[in-house]
Write a protein that holds these residues in place. Sequence first.
Motif, short mmCIF file in Angstrom:
data_model
loop_
_atom_site.label_atom_id
_atom_site.label_comp_id
_atom_site.label_asym_id
_atom_site.label_seq_id
_atom_site.Cartn_x
_atom_site.Cartn_y
_atom_site.Cartn_z
N TYR A 31 0.82 -1.20 0.00
CA TYR A 31 0.00 0.00 0.00
C TYR A 31 0.87 1.26 0.00
CZ TYR A 31 -4.33 -2.53 1.26
OH TYR A 31 -5.43 -3.34 1.27
N TYR A 33 0.40 5.81 -0.27
CA TYR A 33 -0.57 6.90 -0.09
C TYR A 33 0.09 8.24 -0.39
CZ TYR A 33 -1.97 3.14 3.12
OH TYR A 33 -2.26 1.93 3.68
N LEU A 45 -6.05 12.67 2.76
CA LEU A 45 -5.65 11.70 1.76
C LEU A 45 -6.05 12.15 0.36
CD1 LEU A 45 -4.44 8.84 1.33
CD2 LEU A 45 -6.77 7.96 1.56
N TYR A 48 -4.53 6.89 -3.16
CA TYR A 48 -3.77 5.80 -2.59
C TYR A 48 -3.74 4.64 -3.58
CZ TYR A 48 -8.30 3.70 -1.36
OH TYR A 48 -9.57 3.16 -1.41
N SER A 94 2.51 1.14 3.59
CA SER A 94 2.22 0.16 4.62
C SER A 94 2.08 -1.22 3.98
CB SER A 94 0.94 0.52 5.38
OG SER A 94 -0.20 0.36 4.55
N ARG A 95 2.11 -2.24 4.83
CA ARG A 95 1.85 -3.59 4.36
C ARG A 95 0.35 -3.72 4.08
NH1 ARG A 95 5.03 -4.54 9.05
NH2 ARG A 95 7.17 -5.05 8.53
N ASN A 96 -0.03 -4.87 3.58
CA ASN A 96 -1.43 -5.15 3.31
C ASN A 96 -2.03 -5.85 4.52
OD1 ASN A 96 -3.90 -6.01 2.49
ND2 ASN A 96 -3.19 -7.09 0.67
N PRO A 97 -2.90 -5.16 5.28
CA PRO A 97 -3.47 -5.78 6.48
C PRO A 97 -4.48 -6.87 6.17
CG PRO A 97 -4.48 -3.67 6.08
CD PRO A 97 -3.39 -3.81 5.07
N GLY A 98 -4.87 -6.97 4.91
CA GLY A 98 -5.85 -7.98 4.53
C GLY A 98 -5.26 -9.33 4.22
N SER A 106 0.93 -4.47 10.34
CA SER A 106 0.64 -4.16 8.95
C SER A 106 -0.15 -2.87 8.82
CB SER A 106 -0.16 -5.30 8.31
OG SER A 106 0.59 -6.49 8.29
N TYR A 107 -0.85 -2.47 9.88
CA TYR A 107 -1.66 -1.27 9.80
C TYR A 107 -0.84 0.00 9.95
CZ TYR A 107 -5.89 -4.04 10.03
OH TYR A 107 -6.90 -4.91 9.74
N GLU A 108 0.41 -0.11 10.32
CA GLU A 108 1.20 1.10 10.54
C GLU A 108 1.64 1.68 9.21
OE1 GLU A 108 4.45 0.65 13.20
OE2 GLU A 108 5.42 2.51 12.57
N GLN A 109 1.44 2.98 9.06
CA GLN A 109 1.91 3.68 7.87
C GLN A 109 3.23 4.36 8.17
OE1 GLN A 109 -0.98 6.15 5.87
NE2 GLN A 109 -2.62 4.67 6.16
N PHE A 111 5.93 7.19 6.96
CA PHE A 111 5.86 8.44 6.22
C PHE A 111 7.22 8.89 5.70
CE2 PHE A 111 1.55 10.07 6.64
CZ PHE A 111 1.03 9.20 7.58
N PHE B 34 -4.32 5.85 16.54
CA PHE B 34 -2.89 6.14 16.44
C PHE B 34 -2.60 7.55 16.94
CE2 PHE B 34 -2.02 2.65 13.43
CZ PHE B 34 -3.28 2.43 12.92
N TYR B 36 0.62 10.25 16.17
CA TYR B 36 1.86 10.53 15.46
C TYR B 36 2.43 11.85 15.97
CZ TYR B 36 1.02 7.04 11.78
OH TYR B 36 0.83 5.87 11.07
N LEU B 44 6.18 12.35 9.73
CA LEU B 44 5.45 11.89 10.90
C LEU B 44 6.06 10.61 11.44
CD1 LEU B 44 3.33 13.74 9.37
CD2 LEU B 44 1.60 12.39 10.56
N LEU B 46 5.38 7.48 14.27
CA LEU B 46 4.35 6.85 15.08
C LEU B 46 4.79 6.80 16.54
CD1 LEU B 46 1.63 5.31 15.07
CD2 LEU B 46 2.98 3.21 14.89
N PHE B 51 -5.17 -1.27 19.00
CA PHE B 51 -6.03 -2.10 18.15
C PHE B 51 -7.05 -2.85 18.98
CE2 PHE B 51 -3.99 -0.75 14.63
CZ PHE B 51 -2.76 -1.29 14.32
N TYR B 97 -11.33 -1.28 6.43
CA TYR B 97 -10.28 -1.97 5.72
C TYR B 97 -9.73 -1.09 4.61
CZ TYR B 97 -8.05 -5.25 2.56
OH TYR B 97 -7.15 -5.87 1.75
N ASN B 99 -6.74 0.71 5.26
CA ASN B 99 -5.77 1.61 5.86
C ASN B 99 -6.04 3.07 5.55
OD1 ASN B 99 -4.34 -0.27 7.22
ND2 ASN B 99 -2.39 0.20 6.28
#
Lengths: 120, 113
Positions: A31, A33, A45, A48, A94-98, A106-109, A111, B34, B36, B44, B46, B51, B97, B99
Motif C-alpha cells: 500500500y 498513499y 488523503l 492511494y 504500509s503492508r497489506n493488512p488484509g 501491517s496497519y502502521e503507515q 511516512f 494512532f 503521530y 510523521l 508513530l 487495536f 479496511y 488503511n
Amino acid sequence: NAGVTQTPKFRVLKTGQSMTLLCAQDMNHEYMYWYRQDPGMGLRLIHYSVGEGTTAKGEVPDGYNVSRLKKQNFLLGLESAAPSQTSVYFCASSRNPGLAGAAISSYEQYFGPGTRLTVT
Amino acid sequence: AQSVTQPDIHITVSEGASLELRCNYSYGATPYLFWYVQSPGQGLQLLLKYFSGDTLVQGIKGFEAEFKRSQSSFNLRKPSVHWSDAAEYFCAVEWEYGNKLVFGAGTILRVKS
C-alpha cells in the motif's frame, strides 16, 4: 533501509505549470498513499494505491493524478498547478493488512519527509 | 462523515510538567487508533497505536494513551515533558479496511523552560 523517500524536498511553481512528485519505498510494502498537509487541517488523503498498477481516490483527489507502475514507486502529478495546491505533501506506505496472517503492525503507515510546494 | 477532533490547537507546558493531549472521534465500528508526532520540518513518526486489548497503551519517548470507548476518546499523556517534546501531535483513526487514516487537525506543543 532508506524507508520512504520523496523527491524533491522543495519546489516553487507558477500557476498553470505541471510537475510530478516521486515517492519511493524500499520496504516491499503493497500500500502507498499521498497526503497533503495544510495548517489547521491535519493530513488529508489525496490518492492511494493497494498494489502495483492500481490507484484509488482519497478525500481530496481533484487536480491530482497518480500512477503506480512499479511496486516501490508512487508518483503524484499536478497537471496545471493552482495556488490552492500550495501545501506540504507526504507520501506513506504500509503492508497489506488484509493478507492472511497479517500482523497488527501491517496497519502502521510509514511516512516520508515531505515535499513543500508553493504555487504562485 | 467520520471525523477526528483535537480540541486544542496549541498547548504550552513547562518543562517537567505533565501533559495530556485530547482526541475524540466520531462514532463508528471499533476503530484502530494512532498518535503521530511531527517535529519541525520532519515527517510523521508513530508514537503509539491501539487495536484491541488493554486500553492503556505505552509508546515511545515515554508517552502513553488511554482508549475510552464510552467517551470515544484516545488521549495522549506524558508524566514529565522534556524540551525535546516540542512538536506537533496528530491523532489518527482507521475505521475500515484499506488503511484509510483520518487525521485530526493537530495540536502544537510548546515547552517553556
